[in-house]
Design an enzyme around this catalytic site. Structure first.
Site, PDB file in Angstrom:
ATOM      1  N   GLU A 297       0.901  -1.297   0.037  1.00 38.02           N
ATOM      2  CA  GLU A 297       0.075   0.007   0.096  1.00 38.02           C
ATOM      3  C   GLU A 297       0.869   1.232   0.278  1.00 38.02           C
ATOM      4  OE1 GLU A 297      -3.276  -0.095   2.772  1.00 38.02           O
ATOM      5  OE2 GLU A 297      -4.246  -1.870   1.626  1.00 38.02           O
TER       6      GLU A 297
ATOM      7  N   TYR B 189     -11.622  -4.252   0.381  1.00 33.86           N
ATOM      8  CA  TYR B 189     -12.242  -4.590   1.502  1.00 33.86           C
ATOM      9  C   TYR B 189     -13.948  -4.459   1.529  1.00 33.86           C
ATOM     10  CZ  TYR B 189      -8.068  -5.442   4.017  1.00 33.86           C
ATOM     11  OH  TYR B 189      -6.891  -6.083   4.500  1.00 33.86           O
TER      12      TYR B 189
ATOM     13  N   GLU C 288      -5.178  -8.734  -0.190  1.00 34.94           N
ATOM     14  CA  GLU C 288      -6.042  -8.461   1.050  1.00 34.94           C
ATOM     15  C   GLU C 288      -7.390  -8.333   0.457  1.00 34.94           C
ATOM     16  OE1 GLU C 288      -4.816  -5.153   3.679  1.00 34.94           O
ATOM     17  OE2 GLU C 288      -2.526  -5.641   3.197  1.00 34.94           O
TER      18      GLU C 288
HETATM   19  O1  AHR Z   1      -5.853  -5.334   6.882  1.00 37.42           O
HETATM   20  C1  AHR Z   1      -5.593  -4.241   7.609  1.00 37.42           C
HETATM   21  C2  AHR Z   1      -5.013  -3.434   6.812  1.00 37.42           C
HETATM   22  O2  AHR Z   1      -5.496  -2.916   5.813  1.00 37.42           O
HETATM   23  C3  AHR Z   1      -3.382  -3.732   6.126  1.00 37.42           C
HETATM   24  O3  AHR Z   1      -2.426  -3.647   7.209  1.00 37.42           O
HETATM   25  C4  AHR Z   1      -3.353  -2.514   5.363  1.00 37.42           C
HETATM   26  O4  AHR Z   1      -2.573  -3.129   4.074  1.00 37.42           O
HETATM   27  C5  AHR Z   1      -4.597  -2.217   4.737  1.00 37.42           C
HETATM   28  O5  AHR Z   1      -4.869  -1.093   4.654  1.00 37.42           O
END
Ligand code: AHR
Length: 501
Positions: free
Chosen positions: A173, A247, A303
């Site tokens: 990131e 996410y 992720e």
């Molecule tokens: O998963 C939590 C965080 O989310 C991780 O450390 C980061 O890479 C992302 O922003």
């Protein structure tokens, strides 16, 4: 009536096992307590690794484990985590709760964990606050066999043989917590840092992961590739993967939303957002296609998962959340998308393995429970390494509330080396069961079996008092005929068939 048509004669792409990968970060109770308990005599362990957790992960066939972060990776200095434990430096984990990190879990412990699980290694290097020399020496420490300062240090620390580093992330990131860089700046740094990620073992080259975009930042993908894509003038292995992070936050980044207390509209909103993964893969993939039409660079969704407001009463910096049947559907939907796009998606890692975000395992003292997500990943494990088969579902209307529409059914189908077909389907409806007619190109069956993860209550979850409320069960609600298999999929369900023909 929905119809799923499967063409066993049309193999589309290999589903790399690493699509079913996991992520372990020095965050909250993921590593410490969740995986590593040191010399705690009260929790059964082997070399500090919880035996219950390792056993559950082996049953899941975890193919690959990413470590040490996440945002933690770009503040991690690997030399602090080697040598005698009492001499290891302590640091503040500034990203995650400001707690003291005593570095008792470092490179040797991570490698031991992967050995016990039997999975591939994926280490994320520090580009944000670390030096090129530091990254280069870490690779030398881990993978160099002969005599060298770093290899000698590894041997002094008790590990004669080099380890295998399968994948190495050159920063994490870097558009955000990894240095707030512009894509051009990062891409130039990538070019420089990756040069010193040497391949000391020609037969086992370290595959390099370049930091890709956050969600729909297509500008990042375009600019990074423009600057860092290897047009062939350099040695092979310049960039093996480009990452993507996404996410699902039901109410958005700021509010996020509860993991367990949600209404029907939020159910559909959440699943609608999970389905967005497909558009992201297609759009980022289209940019990658312009540079890399032969798909030599894999997309690495390292992720993904649900990210809710943390459980009331827990440290907000620890990101601990519960996991319901809604998460089972998020996992089922997302893994079907990865399978369907396995021509481009080659690695993925669910965040995070234990006690953080969409975890597969939760621990409390010496107790451990499997979440609904665990059971879905267990059902889907048969896809690992199999060939994606051409399949399509028809006769499925859209359902939902207000603007939050989703298809009633999603699916993916693969065939393994033994010719066994795995069919994974999801019924996204919280209102009704759905009949699905499955048909195949070739007739005849030798054996059919099926399992299901489902619950009539969309909020159902596993707790330490009731650990098996949502779990994988044998599924019998289907009939078999010459024409195919007729299935009645309950609402809120993930079903997996194994068909031997
Ligand atoms: O998963 C939590 C965080 O989310 C991780 O450390 C980061 O890479 C992302 O922003």
């Amino acid at each position: 009536m929905a119809r799923l048509v499967i063409n066993e004669n049309k193999k589309e792409s290999t589903i790399e096992p690493e699509i079913y990968g996991h992520f372990s970060e020095h965050l909250g109770r993921c590593i410490y307590e969740g995986i590593y308990v040191g010399e705690n005599p009260d929790i059964p362990n082997v070399n500090g690794m919880r035996s219950d957790v390792v056993q559950a992960l082996k049953e899941l066939k975890v193919p690959m484990l990413r470590w040490p972060g996440g945002c933690f990776a770009d503040e991690y200095h690997w030399k602090d985590g080697i040598g005698p434990k009492e001499k290891r430096k302590k640091m503040v984990n500034t990203h995650w709760g400001g707690v003291v990190e005593d570095n008792s879990f470092g490179t040797h412990e991570y490698m031991e964990l992967c050995r016990q699980i039997g999975c591939k290694t994926y280490i994320n290097g520090n580009l944000g606050s670390g030096t090129v020399q530091e990254m280069s020496e870490w690779i030398e420490y881990m993978t160099f066999r002969g005599i060298s300062p770093m290899a000698d240090m590894r041997k002094e620390n008790g590990h004669e043989e080099p380890w295998k580093v399968d994948f190495f992330g050159v920063g994490n990131e870097n558009w955000g917590c990894g240095g707030n860089m512009t894509p051009e700046h990062y891409a130039n740094e990538y070019r420089r840092y990756q040069t010193y990620v040497r391949n000391y073992d020609a037969e086992n080259p370290v595959k390099k992961v370049c930091c890709g975009a956050n969600v729909s930042d297509y500008f990042w993908t375009e600019r990074v590739l423009k600057t860092a894509f290897d047009h062939g003038e350099h040695c092979h292995g310049f960039m093996d993967y480009l990452s993507l992070h996404y996410y699902v936050h039901p109410e958005g980044w700021d509010i996020k939303g509860s993991a367990t207390d949600f209404d029907e509209e939020t159910w559909y909103k959440t699943l609608n957002k999970a389905l967005y993964m497909e558009r992201l893969i297609e759009r980022h993939g289209a940019i990658m296609d312009q540079y890399d039409p032969d798909k030599k660079i894999g997309m690495c969704v390292d992720e993904w998962g649900s990210w809710y407001t943390c459980e009331p009463g827990t440290n907000p910096g620890f990101l601990y959340q519960q996991n319901t049947v809604r998460d089972a559907l998020i996992a089922g939907i997302t893994l079907n998308i990865f399978n369907k796009h396995s021509d481009r998606v080659k690695i993925a890692a669910l965040a995070q393995m234990v006690n953080v975000l969409q975890a597969v395992l939760l621990t409390e003292g010496n107790n451990m429970i499997k979440t609904p997500t665990y059971h879905v990943m267990h059902m889907y494990r048969h896809h690992q390494g199999a060939e994606l088969l051409q399949s399509a579902v028809t006769g499925v209307d859209e359902i939902g509330i207000g603007e939050w529409k989703v298809p009633r059914i999603t699916e993916s189908v693969s065939m393994d080396k033994e010719g066994v077909i795995t069919i994974t389907m999801n019924n996204l409806s919280i209102e009704a069961s759905e009949d699905v007619d499955i048909s195949f190109t070739n007739s005849g069956y030798e054996q059919i079996e099926a399992t299901i993860v489902s619950h009539v209550d969309m909020h159902a979850k596993n707790t330490f008092d009731n650990p098996e409320e949502v779990c994988e069960k044998a599924f019998m609600d289907y009939t078999v005929s010459e024409e195919g298999i007729r299935v009645k999929m309950p609402k809120n369900s993930v079903v997996a068939f194994r068909v031997k023909k």
